[in-house]
Design a protein around this motif. Structure first.
Motif, short mmCIF file in Angstrom:
data_model
loop_
_atom_site.label_atom_id
_atom_site.label_comp_id
_atom_site.label_asym_id
_atom_site.label_seq_id
_atom_site.Cartn_x
_atom_site.Cartn_y
_atom_site.Cartn_z
N ILE A 64 0.81 -1.18 0.07
CA ILE A 64 -0.16 -0.15 0.00
C ILE A 64 0.65 1.30 -0.09
O ILE A 64 2.00 1.40 0.81
CB ILE A 64 -0.97 0.06 1.18
CG1 ILE A 64 -1.91 -1.29 1.33
CG2 ILE A 64 -1.90 1.13 1.37
CD1 ILE A 64 -2.67 -1.16 2.42
N THR A 65 0.49 2.08 -0.75
CA THR A 65 1.07 3.55 -0.80
C THR A 65 -0.13 4.36 -0.55
O THR A 65 -1.11 4.19 -0.83
CB THR A 65 1.67 3.98 -2.21
OG1 THR A 65 0.79 3.92 -3.10
CG2 THR A 65 2.85 2.88 -2.56
N VAL A 66 0.41 5.52 0.21
CA VAL A 66 -0.44 6.67 0.53
C VAL A 66 -0.09 7.87 -0.19
O VAL A 66 1.43 7.94 -0.13
CB VAL A 66 -0.81 6.70 2.19
CG1 VAL A 66 0.73 7.15 2.58
CG2 VAL A 66 -1.65 7.86 2.16
N SER A 67 -0.76 8.61 -0.69
CA SER A 67 -0.39 10.07 -1.28
C SER A 67 -1.66 10.93 -1.38
O SER A 67 -2.91 10.64 -0.95
CB SER A 67 -0.28 9.50 -2.76
OG SER A 67 -1.31 9.08 -3.58
N PHE A 68 -1.47 12.12 -1.63
CA PHE A 68 -2.54 12.99 -1.84
C PHE A 68 -3.17 12.92 -3.43
O PHE A 68 -2.41 12.59 -3.96
CB PHE A 68 -1.98 14.58 -1.78
CG PHE A 68 -1.37 14.90 -0.34
CD1 PHE A 68 -2.15 15.18 0.72
CD2 PHE A 68 0.00 14.94 0.03
CE1 PHE A 68 -1.82 15.72 1.86
CE2 PHE A 68 0.52 15.36 1.05
CZ PHE A 68 -0.23 15.84 2.02
N ASN A 69 -4.57 13.34 -3.20
CA ASN A 69 -5.04 13.11 -4.49
C ASN A 69 -4.72 14.22 -5.32
O ASN A 69 -5.23 14.19 -6.78
CB ASN A 69 -6.70 12.92 -4.28
CG ASN A 69 -7.33 14.10 -3.82
OD1 ASN A 69 -6.78 15.05 -3.18
ND2 ASN A 69 -8.74 14.18 -4.09
N GLN A 70 -4.27 15.02 -5.03
CA GLN A 70 -3.66 16.21 -5.91
C GLN A 70 -2.55 17.15 -5.48
O GLN A 70 -2.45 16.83 -4.24
CB GLN A 70 -4.92 17.20 -6.32
CG GLN A 70 -5.54 17.92 -5.09
CD GLN A 70 -7.02 18.53 -5.56
OE1 GLN A 70 -7.72 18.33 -5.81
NE2 GLN A 70 -6.91 20.06 -5.03
N THR A 71 -1.79 17.96 -6.12
CA THR A 71 -0.73 18.49 -5.46
C THR A 71 -0.95 20.15 -5.33
O THR A 71 -0.39 20.47 -4.62
CB THR A 71 0.39 18.58 -6.60
OG1 THR A 71 -0.29 19.17 -7.57
CG2 THR A 71 0.80 17.26 -7.02
N VAL A 72 -2.27 20.60 -5.33
CA VAL A 72 -2.55 21.98 -4.83
C VAL A 72 -3.92 21.82 -4.39
O VAL A 72 -4.95 21.47 -5.00
CB VAL A 72 -2.09 22.99 -5.84
CG1 VAL A 72 -2.54 24.35 -5.59
CG2 VAL A 72 -0.77 22.99 -6.35
N TYR A 73 -4.02 22.54 -3.19
CA TYR A 73 -5.45 22.71 -2.66
C TYR A 73 -5.45 24.27 -2.63
O TYR A 73 -4.82 24.80 -1.86
CB TYR A 73 -5.54 21.83 -1.33
CG TYR A 73 -5.51 20.39 -1.59
CD1 TYR A 73 -6.49 19.85 -1.78
CD2 TYR A 73 -4.12 19.93 -1.31
CE1 TYR A 73 -6.38 18.38 -1.85
CE2 TYR A 73 -4.13 18.52 -1.42
CZ TYR A 73 -5.23 17.90 -1.77
OH TYR A 73 -4.87 16.31 -1.90
N ASN A 74 -6.70 24.78 -2.92
CA ASN A 74 -6.96 26.18 -2.85
C ASN A 74 -8.35 26.26 -1.99
O ASN A 74 -9.15 25.51 -1.95
CB ASN A 74 -7.49 26.68 -4.32
CG ASN A 74 -6.19 26.93 -5.32
OD1 ASN A 74 -5.17 27.22 -4.98
ND2 ASN A 74 -6.24 26.43 -6.33
N VAL A 75 -8.00 27.27 -0.96
CA VAL A 75 -9.00 27.56 -0.17
C VAL A 75 -9.10 29.10 0.43
O VAL A 75 -8.10 29.73 0.23
CB VAL A 75 -9.01 26.73 1.17
CG1 VAL A 75 -7.55 27.13 2.14
CG2 VAL A 75 -10.20 26.90 2.25
N ASN A 76 -10.38 29.68 0.48
CA ASN A 76 -10.41 31.15 0.65
C ASN A 76 -10.51 31.09 2.35
O ASN A 76 -10.90 30.20 2.81
CB ASN A 76 -11.74 31.74 0.15
CG ASN A 76 -11.54 32.02 -1.42
OD1 ASN A 76 -10.64 32.38 -1.73
ND2 ASN A 76 -12.72 31.64 -1.96
N GLU A 77 -10.03 32.35 2.83
CA GLU A 77 -9.59 32.38 4.16
C GLU A 77 -11.24 32.32 4.73
O GLU A 77 -11.46 31.97 5.93
CB GLU A 77 -9.32 33.77 4.60
CG GLU A 77 -7.86 34.04 4.33
CD GLU A 77 -7.35 35.25 4.49
OE1 GLU A 77 -8.16 36.35 4.62
OE2 GLU A 77 -5.98 35.32 4.91
#
Length: 116
Positions: A64-77
């Motif tokens: 099993i490998t674990v990883s993020f599903n994408q490389t950038v996450y954007n969120v407004n304050e």
């Protein structure tokens, strides 16, 4: 379960039999099958020798490998918490807990820009 029928041809002193193995996609680690000769199942004139039991190890090939599903996450304050997603390459037969760490990029932790 079995039983597995093993035939020795006349003159032979060894015979191989098949135990079908199922290739799944679940990480389970090494699993074992206990195999044994049951004395009462032998034909007349044949007795069980030593060893009369063995173990078959099924080596798991579903690392099993674990990883993020994408490389950038954007969120407004004003959106509330950022919610990155982790994904496993294969399901597991046991619970898995992964600790994820954060370090400051241009944002400052400790409640200034985010809480770590």
């Amino acid at each position: 379960s079995g039983p597995y029928s093993v035939t020795f041809l006349a003159g032979d002193t060894s015979a191989t039999f098949n135990i079908p193995i199922t290739d799944d996609v679940i990480y389970e680690g090494t699993e074992t099958i206990d195999i044994l000769i049951i004395e009462t199942s032998l034909p007349t004139g044949v007795t069980a020798g030593t060893p009369d039991q063995a173990v078959v190890n099924i080596m798991d090939d579903d690392a099993i490998t674990v990883s993020f599903n994408q490389t950038v996450y954007n969120v407004n304050e004003t959106d509330g918490p950022a919610q990155p997603t982790l994904v496993l390459s294969n399901p597991s037969s046991t619970n898995i807990t992964v600790e994820v760490f954060s370090t400051d990029g241009s944002a400052t932790g400790g409640g200034v820009d985010y809480t770590s």
